[in-house]
Design an enzyme around this catalytic site. Structure first.
Site, mmCIF file in Angstrom:
data_model
loop_
_atom_site.group_PDB
_atom_site.id
_atom_site.type_symbol
_atom_site.label_atom_id
_atom_site.label_comp_id
_atom_site.label_asym_id
_atom_site.label_seq_id
_atom_site.Cartn_x
_atom_site.Cartn_y
_atom_site.Cartn_z
ATOM 1 N N CYS A 93 0.978 -1.316 -0.096
ATOM 2 C CA CYS A 93 0.037 0.283 0.186
ATOM 3 C C CYS A 93 0.713 0.907 0.081
ATOM 4 O O CYS A 93 0.925 1.887 0.679
ATOM 5 C CB CYS A 93 -0.885 0.223 1.292
ATOM 6 N N LEU A 94 1.260 1.513 -1.425
ATOM 7 C CA LEU A 94 2.614 2.957 -1.195
ATOM 8 C C LEU A 94 1.972 3.998 0.031
ATOM 9 O O LEU A 94 2.474 4.747 -0.138
ATOM 10 C CB LEU A 94 2.302 2.914 -2.433
ATOM 11 N N VAL A 95 0.505 4.557 -0.544
ATOM 12 C CA VAL A 95 -0.055 6.265 -0.309
ATOM 13 C C VAL A 95 0.296 6.001 1.532
ATOM 14 O O VAL A 95 0.395 6.335 1.893
ATOM 15 C CB VAL A 95 -1.139 6.292 -0.402
ATOM 16 N N CYS A 211 0.507 3.430 -7.491
ATOM 17 C CA CYS A 211 -1.166 3.416 -6.659
ATOM 18 C C CYS A 211 -0.727 1.757 -7.023
ATOM 19 O O CYS A 211 -0.728 1.573 -7.951
ATOM 20 C CB CYS A 211 -2.002 3.837 -7.478
#
Length: 261
Positions: A93-95, A211
């Site tokens: 989950c990059l963000v 994303c």
């Protein structure tokens, strides 16, 4: 990228494939399709085998509040995934990581690695956030243009995070989608047209999907071939670092030069 190597992990025995653990948002529908597809291509080229084992943390809407709540579940998910005796864990989950501020991927990776060790199943650890910035730096990229599905304030936050790693974001397109399930339904075939409208003067690479939930694999090679710049996505960067953590040389076709080997 951090963690604790397991004996034999880089090449599980003929009777035991390499096990890849994923920590994903509960509403994610993309990483568990794009990563297995990429690793299937790796298997076809190398004969190595991979299986995937996921843990999920609640996230429905891409808001700062829900992202921070998800971060609080990362260690718990890591312990659960490590029960499968995985060889590597990808925090996908990059963000959620980037919402905590520049450089936070190192601390997230440390906490996940510790949770796996404390659970008795140490594993290598990568995060999509760390993979993206390290991969861009590692291939010598200093200026990028990117596409995100996020609302503009979140896109700005992602740009700030990338720039905090020494990479200039020359242009960024926000698709303004905040429902995570809706992000997973975006058409990757629209990405070449969106990429054509990016300001690419001076850019050294394109981040086609900043994303893990925005589908992009179907467009990576087409955009790279048309625009002539390296194309990296959250998924391809994560795959690249997972392979590196395992000691496996990328040999993946149709997903851009990063993974071509």
């Amino acid at each position: 990228m951090t963690g604790f190597a397991q004996p034999g992990a880089p090449g599980a025995s003929p009777s035991r494939p390499t096990r890849v653990g994923l920590i994903v948002p509960s509403s994610n529908t993309t990483m568990e399709t794009e990563l297995p597809e990429l690793f299937a291509r790796q298997s076809a080229a190398t004969g190595l085998r991979y299986t995937f084992h996921s843990g999920r943390a609640a996230l429905k809407n891409v808001t700062r509040e829900e992202l921070l709540a998800m971060v609080g579940k990362a260690a718990e998910c890591a312990a659960a995934v490590s029960d499968a005796d995985v060889d590597v864990i990808a925090y996908a989950c990059l963000v959620a990581v980037m919402a905590q501020g520049p450089g936070e991927h190192a601390e997230s990776e440390r906490l996940i690695a510790k949770a796996a060790v404390d659970n008795g199943h140490p594993a290598e650890v990568v995060s999509s956030a760390g993979a993206l910035v390290r991969t861009l730096s590692g291939i010598g990229v200093g200026r990028v243009a990117m596409i995100t599905p996020y609302v503009k304030p979140l896109t700005r936050m992602v740009a700030d995070y990338i720039e905090g790693s020494g990479i200039e974001v020359l242009d960024a397109t926000s698709l303004e989608v905040d429902d995570n399930l809706a992000v997973g339904c975006l058409d990757p075939c629209a990405l070449p047209g969106i990429a054509r409208n990016l300001e690419l003067d001076g850019a050294e690479a394109i981040v086609l999907s900043a994303c893990v939930q925005m589908p992009s694999l179907a467009a990576v090679q087409a955009v790279e071939d048309e625009l002539g710049l390296p194309v990296v996505t959250a998924a391809t960067a994560t795959t690249y670092e997972v392979l590196r953590a395992l000691g496996h040389t990328p040999a993946i076709s149709g997903a851009g030069r990063l993974l071509a080997g």
